[in-house]
Motif scaffolding. Structure first.
Motif, PDB file in Angstrom:
ATOM      1  N   SER A 100     -57.724  28.174 -67.568  1.00  0.00           N
ATOM      2  CA  SER A 100     -57.638  27.383 -66.343  1.00  0.00           C
ATOM      3  C   SER A 100     -58.613  26.221 -66.441  1.00  0.00           C
ATOM      4  O   SER A 100     -59.678  26.325 -67.057  1.00  0.00           O
ATOM      5  N   GLN A 105     -53.569  26.218 -64.340  1.00  0.00           N
ATOM      6  CA  GLN A 105     -53.658  27.517 -64.997  1.00  0.00           C
ATOM      7  C   GLN A 105     -52.481  27.719 -65.955  1.00  0.00           C
ATOM      8  O   GLN A 105     -51.387  27.192 -65.733  1.00  0.00           O
ATOM      9  N   SER A 116     -53.807  37.092 -63.883  1.00  0.00           N
ATOM     10  CA  SER A 116     -54.188  36.066 -62.909  1.00  0.00           C
ATOM     11  C   SER A 116     -55.689  36.125 -62.668  1.00  0.00           C
ATOM     12  O   SER A 116     -56.330  37.144 -62.915  1.00  0.00           O
ATOM     13  N   LEU A 117     -56.247  35.000 -62.203  1.00  0.00           N
ATOM     14  CA  LEU A 117     -57.661  34.986 -61.825  1.00  0.00           C
ATOM     15  C   LEU A 117     -57.882  35.868 -60.609  1.00  0.00           C
ATOM     16  O   LEU A 117     -57.068  35.882 -59.678  1.00  0.00           O
ATOM     17  N   GLU A 119     -60.467  35.439 -58.522  1.00  0.00           N
ATOM     18  CA  GLU A 119     -60.889  34.479 -57.494  1.00  0.00           C
ATOM     19  C   GLU A 119     -61.647  35.151 -56.360  1.00  0.00           C
ATOM     20  O   GLU A 119     -61.277  35.046 -55.190  1.00  0.00           O
ATOM     21  N   ALA A 125     -65.091  34.323 -62.890  1.00  0.00           N
ATOM     22  CA  ALA A 125     -64.103  34.010 -63.925  1.00  0.00           C
ATOM     23  C   ALA A 125     -63.296  35.245 -64.306  1.00  0.00           C
ATOM     24  O   ALA A 125     -62.604  35.250 -65.321  1.00  0.00           O
ATOM     25  N   VAL A 127     -60.461  38.101 -64.605  1.00  0.00           N
ATOM     26  CA  VAL A 127     -59.007  38.101 -64.534  1.00  0.00           C
ATOM     27  C   VAL A 127     -58.531  39.530 -64.285  1.00  0.00           C
ATOM     28  O   VAL A 127     -59.212  40.504 -64.628  1.00  0.00           O
ATOM     29  N   CYS A 142     -64.420  36.131 -72.741  1.00  0.00           N
ATOM     30  CA  CYS A 142     -64.409  35.212 -71.597  1.00  0.00           C
ATOM     31  C   CYS A 142     -65.282  34.015 -71.955  1.00  0.00           C
ATOM     32  O   CYS A 142     -66.476  34.166 -72.221  1.00  0.00           O
TER      33      CYS A 142
END
Length: 386
Positions: A100, A105, A116-117, A119, A125, A127, A142
């Motif tokens: 991303s 992304q 997916s992140l 968030e 960061a 996932v 990462c």
């Protein structure tokens, strides 16, 4: 050499306690988010922190790979922060998983639609991997980049499952590395890692035939040293032949499998059948003939216990025992193996596998994709380096 293990009798049973590969470091940590502490400094560099140890899930589950970062100065534009996840496949080889850059992304290959992140706020960061597969097992990197500064951290993803030795109908020591890899996949499994085999050995697995592991090494676990298995005066442990020639040398395989998205069952019939009839019988019942890995997974996770021998997809005859009794092959729990009989003339029962209806897509959280920018491919004017 006589390669018969005392824990693998003439009926070919494999001790249940010996083959369990449980969560690490403890079952109580499974599924919980790790708390990751990030230390600030005044160097201006990006600082990445990931969880120590392993995160644990099972096939079909969802898991967060935790990664947090801190950067100086604090007021840097979030659109300039690049997050990249890769999977370490070899010492110097990586497979792209996710990247991303700001709101842009991209998810790669077999991870599309599953990663997916998380968030969970500034500096997160992490996932999430949904519908985890056997191939997701392994080590992930990462990487967070802030303009010219970057830092990386690693997360190890482990799976609950079971290790089992495997050889095909051709006999013992007939598989080179690539054939062993294919043999495990054909039986709904993957080649086991050294750590998975070592864990199984700690829990009692004793097997006197050397087999391939996923890193290209050849090993075998001995809990009860004896002359037939590398000398009686050698200590117990996982015996290691080292890294062998993947094309020319031949051994058995150690496979690993995890929970099933379905159920294995013994098909009740009034008469026993040959292999072809067994395959057709499962299809008529709305299922397919079970694979060896599926039977081991059912024995481990469904606690499938059936004192009746039945056909499996590879042409072998096996049956799972959770509660040992004398008339069912001995004093140990395990999956009994009766070999590979003549498919046309030998008659047995059959174990079938019925897959559950796919519900994963309906369970996935709604992803934030208000514009086409949050799609599988990034705009051509966006630079995301490898």
């Amino acid at each position: 050499n006589n390669r018969v293990s005392p824990l693998y009798s003439g009926t070919g049973h494999l001790c249940r306690a010996c083959t369990s590969v449980s969560a690490l470091p403890a079952d109580t940590e499974k599924g919980r988010r790790r708390v990751v502490h990030v230390l600030e400094d005044d160097t201006g560099a990006v600082i990445v922190q990931t969880a120590p140890g392993k995160v644990v899930t099972h096939r079909g589950g969802s898991i967060t790979l935790p990664c947090r970062f801190h950067h100086e100065p604090e007021d840097i534009d979030p659109a300039r922060i690049r997050i990249k996840w890769t999977k370490v496949t070899d010492a110097l080889q990586f497979d792209d998983v996710f990247v991303s850059l700001g709101r842009q992304q991209r998810v790669y290959g077999k991870y599309r639609g599953r990663v997916s992140l998380e968030e969970a706020g500034p500096g997160d960061a992490s996932v999430v991997i949904h519908n985890v597969t056997l191939d997701d097992y392994g080590r992930y990197e990462c990487e967070v980049t802030n303009d010219m500064e970057d830092d990386t951290g690693f997360v190890n993803l482990d799976l609950e499952g079971v290790v089992f030795p495997y050889y095909p109908h051709l006999g013992r020591y007939k598989l080179n590395y690539h054939q062993a890899e294919d043999a495990c996949k054909q039986q709904d499994a993957i080649l086991a890692s050294h750590s998975q085999l070592h864990k199984a050995w700690l829990e009692g697995l004793d097997w006197c035939n050397a087999g391939w592991l996923e890193d290209g090494s050849v090993q075998y676990p001995i809990s009860h040293p004896r002359d037939q298995c590398g000398r009686k005066d050698n200590p117990a442990g996982v015996r290691n032949y080292g890294y062998r020639h993947k094309e020319d040398e031949r051994y058995d395989a150690f496979c690993f499998t995890s929970k099933l998205n379905g159920n294995v069952y013994f098909l009740k019939r009034f008469k026993k059948v040959n292999y072809a009839e067994a395959t057709k019988a499962c299809v008529r019942d709305g299922s397919v003939i079970a694979k060896v890995g599926q039977l081991f997974a059912a024995w481990k996770f469904q606690l499938l216990d059936r004192c009746e021998a039945g056909w499996l997809e590879d042409g072998s005859i096996r049956y799972p025992i959770v509660n040992p009794r004398a008339r069912c092959g001995g004093d140990w729990p395990g999956v009994r193996h009766l070999g590979f009989p003549d498919k046309k003339f030998k008659l047995y029962g059959v174990y079938c596998f019925k897959k559950k209806e796919e519900e994963m897509m309906s369970k996935l959280p709604t992803t934030k994709s208000p514009t086409k920018k949050n799609s599988d491919s990034l705009p051509t004017n966006t630079t995301v380096s490898s």
